[in-house]
Design a protein around this motif. Structure first.
Motif, PDB file in Angstrom:
ATOM      1  N   LEU A  72      28.203  54.877  17.513  1.00  0.00           N
ATOM      2  CA  LEU A  72      28.981  54.098  18.470  1.00  0.00           C
ATOM      3  C   LEU A  72      28.128  53.106  19.247  1.00  0.00           C
ATOM      4  O   LEU A  72      28.611  52.060  19.663  1.00  0.00           O
ATOM      5  N   VAL A  73      26.865  53.442  19.439  1.00  0.00           N
ATOM      6  CA  VAL A  73      25.981  52.533  20.179  1.00  0.00           C
ATOM      7  C   VAL A  73      25.471  51.411  19.282  1.00  0.00           C
ATOM      8  O   VAL A  73      25.471  50.239  19.674  1.00  0.00           O
ATOM      9  N   HIS A  74      25.057  51.757  18.067  1.00  0.00           N
ATOM     10  CA  HIS A  74      24.367  50.796  17.209  1.00  0.00           C
ATOM     11  C   HIS A  74      25.253  50.108  16.189  1.00  0.00           C
ATOM     12  O   HIS A  74      24.829  49.135  15.552  1.00  0.00           O
ATOM     13  N   GLY A  75      26.464  50.586  16.012  1.00  0.00           N
ATOM     14  CA  GLY A  75      27.351  49.976  15.031  1.00  0.00           C
ATOM     15  C   GLY A  75      27.811  48.588  15.437  1.00  0.00           C
ATOM     16  O   GLY A  75      27.626  48.150  16.583  1.00  0.00           O
ATOM     17  N   GLU A  76      28.428  47.884  14.493  1.00  0.00           N
ATOM     18  CA  GLU A  76      28.959  46.551  14.781  1.00  0.00           C
ATOM     19  C   GLU A  76      30.013  46.649  15.879  1.00  0.00           C
ATOM     20  O   GLU A  76      30.931  47.469  15.813  1.00  0.00           O
ATOM     21  N   GLY A  77      29.867  45.843  16.914  1.00  0.00           N
ATOM     22  CA  GLY A  77      30.786  45.919  18.046  1.00  0.00           C
ATOM     23  C   GLY A  77      30.580  47.160  18.885  1.00  0.00           C
ATOM     24  O   GLY A  77      31.470  47.573  19.625  1.00  0.00           O
ATOM     25  N   GLY A  78      29.382  47.763  18.786  1.00  0.00           N
ATOM     26  CA  GLY A  78      29.098  48.991  19.509  1.00  0.00           C
ATOM     27  C   GLY A  78      28.673  48.742  20.945  1.00  0.00           C
ATOM     28  O   GLY A  78      28.694  47.611  21.454  1.00  0.00           O
ATOM     29  N   VAL A  79      28.270  49.805  21.599  1.00  0.00           N
ATOM     30  CA  VAL A  79      27.923  49.736  23.019  1.00  0.00           C
ATOM     31  C   VAL A  79      26.781  48.757  23.262  1.00  0.00           C
ATOM     32  O   VAL A  79      26.839  47.918  24.177  1.00  0.00           O
ATOM     33  N   ALA A  81      25.799  46.174  21.604  1.00  0.00           N
ATOM     34  CA  ALA A  81      26.175  44.776  21.377  1.00  0.00           C
ATOM     35  C   ALA A  81      27.227  44.288  22.374  1.00  0.00           C
ATOM     36  O   ALA A  81      27.371  43.073  22.561  1.00  0.00           O
ATOM     37  N   SER A  82      27.935  45.202  23.022  1.00  0.00           N
ATOM     38  CA  SER A  82      29.097  44.816  23.817  1.00  0.00           C
ATOM     39  C   SER A  82      28.900  44.892  25.326  1.00  0.00           C
ATOM     40  O   SER A  82      29.591  44.199  26.078  1.00  0.00           O
TER      41      SER A  82
END
Length: 294
Positions: A72-79, A81-82
């Motif tokens: 959830l942190v490192h995925g695309e659109g994750g924490v 990045a957001s």
């Protein structure tokens, strides 16, 4: 404060509900939308994506393990990045020291702030806003997050400027709880096979030398053989002992009892205990002793 909350299991749902009761503007996200919808009546807004939950001053994450949090942190659109610059990622997950160190560096590089704030307490304590928060991070971030901690818990312990300190303390605490569970189970099996009623024995223990919540709570579960529904599932207990051992290895601290507990949890899981509360480890001694498990 305007905040997000990601991860609505038993603990996360209760924590998010108490943040709403305290008057915070909470946007919630969970893979299973029904758990998010259950909080709408309390004023929660539902995020369709992780990114939507990261638009406020802070975002909580309460996930099961390192892999779930990292995704959830490192995925695309994750924490990572957001979250906007200056905003705070508050991780209440029980994670490894190594992941905590990584997140601290990555958020700092992104101009964000990271606070580790794992909690002590079972789901009933979370529902009553009686958790104990073990927090660590940059002082300004801790100060900003303090009203949030006050909404979910009865006391916050600030453990320093390095977030990893809170994660290490949480792992050590869960190691101690597991040690109590195992020792209670062994002691109860011993006296029960000698003809003493286990409930009577527990009453004696918790009325004299061991008058502490951990003995009363877990002793009661073991004596009653009440391991379902799980307040804290056995696989999570096994994971925490494994992470404690990893932390010990990194610091050159032998943890021989933790090695025993790892094997006890593996025994429980090997015999179909995946859906049981982790306190079911305390019933293994009775089984080993040939006692009934009703």
């Amino acid at each position: 404060m305007k905040i997000g909350f990601i991860g609505l299991g038993q603990m996360g749902s209760a924590m998010a509900a108490n943040l709403l009761k305290a008057g915070h503007d909470v946007t919630v996200y969970n893979r299973s939308r029904d758990k998010a919808e259950a909080l709408v009546g309390g004023g929660a807004k539902i995020a369709a994506t992780v990114a939507e939950a990261c638009r406020g001053e802070a975002v909580f994450t309460m996930l099961a393990n390192d892999d779930a949090l990292s995704a959830l942190v490192h995925g695309e659109g994750g924490v990572l990045a957001s979250l906007r610059k200056g905003a705070i990622h508050i991780s209440s997950s029980t994670i490894s020291v190594a992941l905590s160190e990584r997140l601290t560096k990555e958020h700092a590089a992104a101009g964000q702030r990271f606070v580790a704030a794992p909690v002590f307490g079972r789901p009933e304590a979370a529902a009553a806003a009686k958790l104990f928060v073990a927090a660590a991070g940059e002082p300004g971030a801790i100060e900003a997050a303090t009203p949030l901690f006050e909404a979910i818990g009865q006391r916050t312990f600030v453990l320093g400027d390095e977030p990893k300190a809170a994660n290490l303390v949480k792992l050590s605490g869960n190691f101690l709880i597991a040690s109590v569970i195992e020792s209670l189970g062994e002691a109860m099996a011993l006296v029960e096979k000698g003809g003493v009623d286990r409930h009577q024995y527990l009453d004696l223990l918790t009325s004299t030398l061991f008058n502490a919540p951990v003995y009363k709570t877990y002793g009661g579960l073991i004596a009653d053989r009440k391991f379902e529904p799980a307040g804290f599932a056995a696989p999570l207990g096994q994971k925490d002992i494994r992470l404690a051992l990893a932390a010990g290895e990194a610091l050159n601290v032998p943890l021989p009892l933790a090695s025993l507990l790892r094997d006890r949890f593996l025994t429980l899981l090997a015999h179909g205990g995946e859906d049981l509360d982790w306190s079911a480890v305390g019933a293994l001694a009775a089984k080993d002793a040939g006692l009934d498990r009703e």
